[in-house]
Design an enzyme around this catalytic site. Structure first.
Site, PDB file in Angstrom:
ATOM      1  N   LYS A 121       0.791  -1.237   0.000  1.00 34.88           N
ATOM      2  CA  LYS A 121       0.000   0.000   0.000  1.00 34.88           C
ATOM      3  C   LYS A 121       0.822   1.287   0.000  1.00 34.88           C
ATOM      4  O   LYS A 121       0.344   2.350   0.378  1.00 34.88           O
ATOM      5  CB  LYS A 121      -1.022   0.045   1.155  1.00 34.88           C
ATOM      6  CG  LYS A 121      -1.841  -1.207   1.348  1.00 34.88           C
ATOM      7  CD  LYS A 121      -2.331  -1.838   0.090  1.00 34.88           C
ATOM      8  CE  LYS A 121      -3.388  -1.048  -0.639  1.00 34.88           C
ATOM      9  NZ  LYS A 121      -3.686  -1.737  -1.945  1.00 34.88           N
ATOM     10  N   SER A 141      -4.786   2.761   4.149  1.00 30.45           N
ATOM     11  CA  SER A 141      -5.016   2.084   2.872  1.00 30.45           C
ATOM     12  C   SER A 141      -5.118   0.568   3.099  1.00 30.45           C
ATOM     13  O   SER A 141      -5.998  -0.097   2.535  1.00 30.45           O
ATOM     14  CB  SER A 141      -3.870   2.429   1.920  1.00 30.45           C
ATOM     15  OG  SER A 141      -4.089   1.888   0.657  1.00 30.45           O
ATOM     16  N   HIS A 163       7.323  -7.403  -2.028  1.00 27.09           N
ATOM     17  CA  HIS A 163       7.054  -6.726  -0.752  1.00 27.09           C
ATOM     18  C   HIS A 163       7.971  -7.282   0.347  1.00 27.09           C
ATOM     19  O   HIS A 163       7.781  -6.963   1.521  1.00 27.09           O
ATOM     20  CB  HIS A 163       5.621  -6.986  -0.300  1.00 27.09           C
ATOM     21  CG  HIS A 163       4.553  -6.272  -1.072  1.00 27.09           C
ATOM     22  ND1 HIS A 163       4.632  -4.962  -1.454  1.00 27.09           N
ATOM     23  CD2 HIS A 163       3.323  -6.710  -1.481  1.00 27.09           C
ATOM     24  CE1 HIS A 163       3.503  -4.626  -2.083  1.00 27.09           C
ATOM     25  NE2 HIS A 163       2.713  -5.662  -2.115  1.00 27.09           N
TER      26      HIS A 163
HETATM   27  P1  A3P Z   1      -5.308   4.539  -1.171  1.00 26.54           P
HETATM   28  O1  A3P Z   1      -5.888   3.263  -0.627  1.00 26.54           O
HETATM   29  O2  A3P Z   1      -4.854   5.479  -0.095  1.00 26.54           O
HETATM   30  O3  A3P Z   1      -6.213   5.207  -2.158  1.00 26.54           O
HETATM   31  P2  A3P Z   1      -0.227  -0.357  -3.616  1.00 26.54           P
HETATM   32  O4  A3P Z   1      -0.138  -0.239  -5.100  1.00 26.54           O
HETATM   33  O5  A3P Z   1       1.111  -0.414  -2.941  1.00 26.54           O
HETATM   34  O6  A3P Z   1      -1.143  -1.460  -3.217  1.00 26.54           O
HETATM   35  O7  A3P Z   1      -0.825   1.022  -3.070  1.00 26.54           O
HETATM   36  C1  A3P Z   1      -2.177   1.320  -3.258  1.00 26.54           C
HETATM   37  C2  A3P Z   1      -2.390   2.786  -2.964  1.00 26.54           C
HETATM   38  O8  A3P Z   1      -1.824   3.564  -4.032  1.00 26.54           O
HETATM   39  C3  A3P Z   1      -3.875   3.124  -2.913  1.00 26.54           C
HETATM   40  O9  A3P Z   1      -3.987   4.180  -1.967  1.00 26.54           O
HETATM   41  C4  A3P Z   1      -4.118   3.593  -4.345  1.00 26.54           C
HETATM   42  O10 A3P Z   1      -5.265   4.396  -4.483  1.00 26.54           O
HETATM   43  C5  A3P Z   1      -2.838   4.384  -4.591  1.00 26.54           C
HETATM   44  N1  A3P Z   1      -2.556   4.602  -6.019  1.00 26.54           N
HETATM   45  C6  A3P Z   1      -2.500   3.694  -7.009  1.00 26.54           C
HETATM   46  N2  A3P Z   1      -2.236   4.280  -8.184  1.00 26.54           N
HETATM   47  C7  A3P Z   1      -2.121   5.605  -7.937  1.00 26.54           C
HETATM   48  C8  A3P Z   1      -1.862   6.750  -8.768  1.00 26.54           C
HETATM   49  N3  A3P Z   1      -1.675   6.651 -10.067  1.00 26.54           N
HETATM   50  N4  A3P Z   1      -1.819   7.962  -8.157  1.00 26.54           N
HETATM   51  C9  A3P Z   1      -2.002   8.082  -6.825  1.00 26.54           C
HETATM   52  N5  A3P Z   1      -2.251   7.039  -5.985  1.00 26.54           N
HETATM   53  C10 A3P Z   1      -2.314   5.818  -6.545  1.00 26.54           C
END
Ligand code: A3P
Length: 300
Positions: free
Chosen positions: A57, A142, A112
């Protein structure tokens, strides 16, 4: 450390169990000690591998999109034809190295894993690591929402319980604090690049240039604009190859939320009470005491 998840009662989820591998919790329906051991002991890192490493996340899939688009010089056909997990496969999930999709070299790989479980062969290589980190309060928030939609995650009873589990490292991949301190131990090495979610939000163009530079890729200004445009939250959310709509319902309960939740900084303020925020801050100070790297969310 093994725990049963919530009953399927209110959430409708099956109970999930975590096992530990070398003291780190992993959901048992998705990971296995055999694969984790294979990855640590036998996985052969290649000299030109590029690793996208994060604590969950922290912006993992955003980085996959950026790296995919840099590789294709802004051309969108690859990101629109193959799902994100095939473009940058997970080393700790793919059963054997030979099963990884064979894209053009260099390989783009995701993980991860905390540094102590990373393939031993990496430490004798010049393979590159891009480590993306994020304000742990936003990571926790998140992850709390994410755990509701992932069928193999333990369902927290409440945000209060979840924050405690996060602080004690009782979540998949363990302690955020240990993860960050472990990986940032490599920060002086030339094959390591630290990126923060906050800087991606603040200056995506400059961040992409920095990442491309680290990879030895020169992007024309037109290509740079294409990368900037196509890694946006909105574009990724609309791309079926990037928005997880292709993922099996065995793993994700799509009716309970989305991977593309908010994509902002500071959403923890909508989850944490004042008392939880103070407690988080206190534990943060204790765990990060004396750590020499200044991180963006530490600003007053
Ligand atoms: P939130 O749950 O706070 O919205 P991961 O890819 O490590 O699983 O992280 C997921 C988080 O990154 C989520 O956060 C998601 O919305 C955010 N995310 C994914 N793509 C993104 C983008 N292009 N710009 C901003 N945030 C992004």
């Amino acid at each position: 450390w093994t725990t049963s998840g919530a009953s399927s009662g209110s959430s409708g989820k099956m109970p999930s169990k975590y096992f530990t591998y070398k003291d780190i919790p992993f959901p048992e329906n998705f990971y296995s000690p055999e694969v984790l051991s294979f990855v640590e002991e036998e996985f052969q890192v290649q000299e030109d591998d590029v690793f996208n490493v994060t604590f969950p996340k922290s912006g993992t899939f955003w980085m996959v999109e950026i790296l995919s688009l840099i590789r294709s010089m802004g051309d969108t056909s690859w990101v629109r034809s193959f799902p994100t997990w095939e473009r940058a496969p997970w080393i700790e999930i793919t059963p054997k190295e030979k099963d990884l999709p064979t894209w053009a070299q260099p390989r783009l790989l995701s993980s991860h894993l905390p540094i102590q479980l990373f393939p031993k062969s990496f430490f004798q290589s010049r393979a590159k690591v891009i480590y993306t980190t994020r304000d742990p309060r936003d990571v926790c928030t998140s992850l709390f929402h994410f755990s509701k939609i992932m069928t193999f995650f333990k369902q927290a009873e409440s945000s209060e319980d979840f924050i405690e589990e996060f602080l004690s490292g009782a979540v998949p991949y363990g302690s955020w604090f240990d993860h960050v301190k472990g990986w940032l131990g490599l920060r002086e090495q030339s094959n390591f690049l630290l990126v923060t979610y906050e800087e991606l939000k603040k200056d995506i163009r400059g961040s992409i240039e920095r990442i491309a530079n680290f990879l030895g890729v020169h992007l024309s200004s037109a290509a740079l604009e294409q990368v900037v445009d196509n890694c946006s939250f909105q574009k990724m959310k609309e791309n079926p190859m990037s928005n997880f709509s292709q993922m099996s319902s065995q793993y994700v309960a799509k009716d309970r939320g989305t991977f593309f939740r908010k994509g902002v900084t500071g959403d923890w303020k909508n989850l944490f009470t004042v008392a939880q925020s103070e407690r988080f801050g206190q534990i943060y100070q204790e765990k990060m005491k004396g750590f020499p790297v200044h991180l963006p969310w530490e600003d007053p």
